[in-house]
Design a protein around this motif. Structure first.
Motif, short mmCIF file in Angstrom:
data_model
loop_
_atom_site.label_atom_id
_atom_site.label_comp_id
_atom_site.label_asym_id
_atom_site.label_seq_id
_atom_site.Cartn_x
_atom_site.Cartn_y
_atom_site.Cartn_z
N GLY A 168 0.81 -1.21 0.00
CA GLY A 168 0.00 0.00 0.00
C GLY A 168 0.84 1.26 0.00
N LYS A 169 0.73 2.04 -1.07
CA LYS A 169 1.45 3.31 -1.11
C LYS A 169 0.75 4.31 -0.19
CE LYS A 169 2.91 6.08 -4.57
NZ LYS A 169 4.12 6.69 -4.00
N ASN A 170 1.51 4.99 0.60
CA ASN A 170 0.98 6.01 1.51
C ASN A 170 -0.10 5.45 2.45
OD1 ASN A 170 2.60 7.97 0.24
ND2 ASN A 170 1.07 8.24 -1.36
N TYR A 171 0.05 4.19 2.87
CA TYR A 171 -0.99 3.56 3.67
C TYR A 171 -0.98 3.98 5.13
CZ TYR A 171 -4.13 0.43 1.29
OH TYR A 171 -5.16 -0.06 0.55
N VAL A 172 0.17 4.43 5.62
CA VAL A 172 0.25 4.84 7.01
C VAL A 172 0.68 6.30 7.03
CG1 VAL A 172 1.39 4.44 9.23
CG2 VAL A 172 0.86 2.50 7.73
N GLY A 173 -0.22 7.15 7.47
CA GLY A 173 0.13 8.57 7.41
C GLY A 173 -0.92 9.42 8.10
N THR A 174 -0.77 10.70 7.95
CA THR A 174 -1.71 11.61 8.58
C THR A 174 -1.72 12.93 7.83
OG1 THR A 174 -2.35 12.61 10.70
CG2 THR A 174 0.00 12.49 10.24
N PHE A 175 -2.53 13.86 8.30
CA PHE A 175 -2.54 15.20 7.75
C PHE A 175 -1.77 16.08 8.73
CE2 PHE A 175 -6.25 13.11 6.03
CZ PHE A 175 -6.24 13.49 4.70
N TYR A 176 -0.76 16.74 8.25
CA TYR A 176 0.05 17.57 9.14
C TYR A 176 0.61 18.73 8.32
CZ TYR A 176 3.29 18.67 12.95
OH TYR A 176 3.96 19.28 13.98
N GLN A 177 0.14 19.92 8.63
CA GLN A 177 0.55 21.08 7.84
C GLN A 177 1.95 21.55 8.26
OE1 GLN A 177 -1.36 21.86 5.35
NE2 GLN A 177 -3.10 20.60 6.00
#
Ligand SMILES: NC(=O)c1ccc[n+]([C@@H]2O[C@H](COP(=O)([O-])OP(=O)(O)OC[C@H]3O[C@@H](n4cnc5c(N)ncnc54)[C@H](O)[C@@H]3O)[C@@H](O)[C@H]2O)c1
Ligand SMILES: [Zn+2]
Length: 365
Positions: free
Chosen positions: A151-160
């Motif tokens: 899974g590409k980009n499967y573990v992540g979040t939104f962080y500015q």
């Protein structure tokens, strides 16, 4: 130096865009960070070119500077590499008031961004993108992630980030293949936004005549792209309302092409270019995009030297993978199509046979 002001959720930040402005990085970071440590994360291609300029500028601005250089490439976007970075930050006693600086392409930006977002629940993040793709797309918008299994980009979040600092002169060392990869996202923004951004991109495309030059990528063109991206993100920070879905133009087919070719044959941008060609054709068939505008979109892609034909993979294999990525909504694949240049519609239903037909068309001899 041009400035684009971005707001997303609770965070507001600036993107600064200049040419040969890297020596001013420290001063710019100092305006958003009180001092303390600055840990620069870069990769082994970018570090020999720009690490010294970045670190000396940060040191001159009063930061205690250190750095981490990782190998280059998508495989670095792993939890294992993230854990190693956590270890480095831990050993250096990095606190929440300190700063992580991501100096590199989208891989460094996503990995260092993910680490900054999660280490102690978030330390300050500065994005210093050095690829065209990262400058116009990955560095603004606040998505950070690592890959997990298939899974590409499967573990992540939104962080500015607290600042995006772009020196377009760094593009001059970028290999042509990478420049073209970014040019596809520029074309995507142009087709979505229409108007001035489309006109500026057409000027780049005409001047390039199949082989874009970094020197022709202007600060104002990059700023226009950042402005467009952050204006979409502002309306839909976490991909909930649907506004951000428009940014997937060309990507439903692109993701299938990347998966079918093992993420090796095509750069992301090259796959996106093929996806954009498919989207233009489907838009003509299904949403009333005029043949003239569709042809205008095709000319834009041609001038930027982006691929027109899908080779080395069967149309069946690609078709079978359409909609298998995590972004596919339940109950069918929603395509982003264009009613006109500058007028996207999201969630368009494309019947299966038509999906197969358009992929078949991409593989035509
Ligand atoms: N977060 C987001 O919203 C977002 C959006 C789009 C893409 N991405 C991610 O971005 C990644 C792709 O980014 P990318 O295309 O920048 O790839 P990349 O980071 O792998 O960079 C491409 C290559 O160029 C080299 N390089 C970078 N800057 C250079 C320079 N100035 N001169 C010479 N060489 C240089 C790198 O070392 C690398 O070998 C993917 O992992 C993708 O998932 C994220
Ligand atoms: Zn993309």
């Amino acid at each position: 130096v041009l400035k684009v002001h971005a707001t997303a959720g609770s965070r507001a930040y600036d993107a600064l865009i200049g040419r040969t402005c890297l020596p001013g990085l420290g001063t710019a970071v100092r305006r958003v960070a009180p001092g303390g440590q600055a840990v620069v994360c870069s990769d082994e291609n970018v570090a020999p070119l720009y690490l010294e300029a970045a670190t000396s500028s940060l040191a001159a601005a009063g930061f205690a500077v250190s750095w981490i250089v990782i190998p280059a490439g998508e495989r670095q976007k792993s939890l294992a590499r993230a854990e190693e970075l956590y270890g480095v930050l831990y050993d250096r006693g990095v606190k929440r008031t300190d700063t992580v600086v991501a100096l590199g392409g989208g891989v460094v930006g996503d990995l260092a961004g993910f680490v900054a977002a999660t280490f102690q629940r978030g330390v300050r993040l500065i994005q210093v993108p050095t690829t065209l793709l990262a400058q116009v797309d990955a560095s603004a918008g606040g998505k950070v992630a690592v890959d997990f299994r298939a899974g590409k980009n499967y573990v992540g979040t939104f962080y500015q980030p607290s600042l995006v600092f772009i020196d377009v002169a760094t593009l001059e060392t970028l290999p042509q293949r990478e420049l073209k990869s970014g040019a596809a996202e520029v074309a995507k923004h142009a087709l979505l936004a229409g108007g001035d951004l489309l006109a500026a991109t057409e000027r780049l495309s005409r001047a390039a005549a199949g082989s874009p030059q970094a020197a022709a990528v202007t600060q104002s063109l990059v700023a226009g792209n950042v402005w467009y991206k952050v204006s979409v993100v502002r309306a839909d920070e976490r991909e909930e309302s649907g506004a951000r879905a428009a940014l997937n133009l060309g990507h439903t087919v692109a993701h299938a092409i990347e998966a079918a070719t093992g993420f090796a044959r095509y750069t992301h941008g090259a796959a996106v270019a093929l996806g954009l060609r498919a989207a233009l054709r489907l838009s003509e068939r299904l949403c009333g995009l005029s043949p003239e505008e569709a042809a205008r979109g095709v000319r834009l892609l041609d001038g930027l030297g982006l691929p027109a034909r899908l080779t080395g993979v069967s149309a069946q294999d690609v078709s079978a993978l359409i909609g298998r990525d995590k972004k596919a909504a339940e109950g069918g694949v929603g395509f982003v199509l264009l009613e006109a240049l500058g007028r996207p519609i999201t969630g368009a239903a494309v019947p299966g046979p038509l999906q197969e037909e358009v992929v078949q068309w991409l593989t035509r001899p």
